[in-house]
Enzyme design. Structure first.
Site, PDB file in Angstrom:
ATOM      1  CB  SER A  88      -1.488  -6.018   2.746  1.00  3.79           C
ATOM      2  OG  SER A  88      -1.271  -4.815   2.035  1.00  3.79           O
TER       3      SER A  88
ATOM      4  CG  ASP B 225       5.862  -6.895  -1.315  1.00  5.15           C
ATOM      5  OD1 ASP B 225       5.575  -5.683  -1.211  1.00  5.15           O
ATOM      6  OD2 ASP B 225       5.098  -7.794  -0.916  1.00  5.15           O
TER       7      ASP B 225
ATOM      8  CG  HIS C 241       3.186  -4.943   1.187  1.00  6.56           C
ATOM      9  ND1 HIS C 241       3.038  -5.819   0.128  1.00  6.56           N
ATOM     10  CD2 HIS C 241       1.935  -4.610   1.602  1.00  6.56           C
ATOM     11  CE1 HIS C 241       1.744  -6.025  -0.091  1.00  6.56           C
ATOM     12  NE2 HIS C 241       1.052  -5.302   0.781  1.00  6.56           N
TER      13      HIS C 241
END
Length: 349
Positions: free
Chosen positions: A34, A324, A327
């Site tokens: 990610s 978040d 991240h």
């Protein structure tokens, strides 16, 4: 008259040099999780997605793209710094074709890891499949550019790998299978072996410029701090120590591979120290909060828990190190990318 001719010659010579500078790295090819997925998971049947608001609210046009950030991710900034393009597209995004991918493409999938068992947890693209997509991409590019030009393109392109955190935080420390099979030290070596073989495969596919990223201080991610709430929400030192140990082993593997693979230009990039510096001294970088995230309450939300219905999301993500619970914000990504470009990638510019 002679002076004008000298000036004209100077500018003509300068213009001739610009393509040579840009040709040093004609494209950035990305593999990983990610941290570098610009939206491949949009096309995958998984719960781990971010193609909805407020993700992407600070991206071009305020559009969610599948990047796990309020805006751009680090590889976008690296591509821009190398004067290629301002954002790297996802290989599975139907909006793009081989002409777009010729100057940069990402095969990364959020939630994946070196270990196949990690990708199984949330049904995302396994690491080996990213390599299969790359082979498919190579065939398409040979049709687009011609065999000789495409092969030269592969050898000159910068191949970036950013992966590994999920293997520990999503797999080893959560599920019993790997932790019962391996000690932490053994599991690290297991992952290093996969990383080394991946680079060997890239080498066989003509990749000669390769950058592999180490692990961040994963014990300081907001989600991990939350699990440590009863002990003051401090960083989990055990996880950070594992990251540092893994990075040392990875550097050793890089040194060995450079001796083994003739002509490879292989370097390791470590985000650990720079991100830890931001976490320990956020105000130095213009941040106000390095412990909680911007999205939602900042303690545990990511993916669908971090949606537009959550009333607690902050108004200015630039005040936060993390977007978040897992991240970084776009601002953090920009700082990390700038650091990598000026240090690890300096020799590729």
């Amino acid at each position: 008259m002679a002076c004008k001719l000298v000036i004209l010659f100077f500018f003509v010579n300068l213009l001739m040099q610009i393509p040579k500078v840009r040709a040093t790295v004609p494209a950035i090819i990305v593999f990983g999780d990610s941290t570098v997925d610009p939206g491949n998971n949009n096309q995958v049947s998984t719960v781990l997605k971010s193609n909805f608001e407020p993700y992407g609210r600070d991206y071009y046009g305020g559009q969610p793209t599948g990047r796990f950030s309020n805006g751009r991710i680090a590889t976008d900034f690296i591509s821009e710094a190398l004067r290629i393009k301002p954002a790297i597209p996802a290989y599975l995004d139907p909006k793009y074709d081989i002409e777009d991918f010729a100057t940069g493409v990402s095969f990364a999938s959020a939630g994946t890891g070196y270990d196949n068992a990690t990708s199984d947890v949330l049904s995302v693209i396994p690491f080996w499949k990213e390599l299969e997509y790359y082979k498919e991409y190579q065939n398409k590019l040979r049709e687009h550019l011609g065999k000789d030009e495409a092969n030269q393109h592969f050898s000159e392109s910068l191949h970036l790998i950013s992966i590994g955190t999920n293997d520990f935080l999503e797999n080893y420390y959560i599920l019993p299978t790997r932790s019962s099979e391996y000690s932490v030290d053994e599991y690290q070596s297991f992952l290093i072996g996969i990383a080394s073989n991946f680079i060997r495969e890239l080498y066989k596919l003509r990749a000669r410029k390769v950058v592999i990223g180490g692990l961040p201080p994963m014990g300081c991610l907001p989600l991990e701090r939350t699990t440590n709430m009863f002990l003051g929400s401090d960083c989990i030192d055990e996880y950070n120590d594992v990251a540092k140990d893994f990075n040392k082993k990875l550097q050793g593997a890089v040194t060995q591979l450079k001796q083994e693979l003739g002509g490879i230009h292989l370097v390791m990039s470590s985000p650990y120290d720079k991100l830890m510096e931001m976490i320990r001294n956020p105000s130095h970088f213009g941040f106000e909060d390095a412990e909680t995230a911007c999205c939602g309450t900042g303690f545990f939300e990511m993916s669908y828990l971090c949606d537009n219905m959550n009333p607690f999301t902050c108004s200015d993500a630039n005040k936060y190190v993390f977007w978040d619970a897992f991240h970084p914000t776009e601002k953090t990504n920009a700082i990390l990318a700038d650091y990598v470009v000026k240090t690890t990638l300096a020799e590729f510019r």
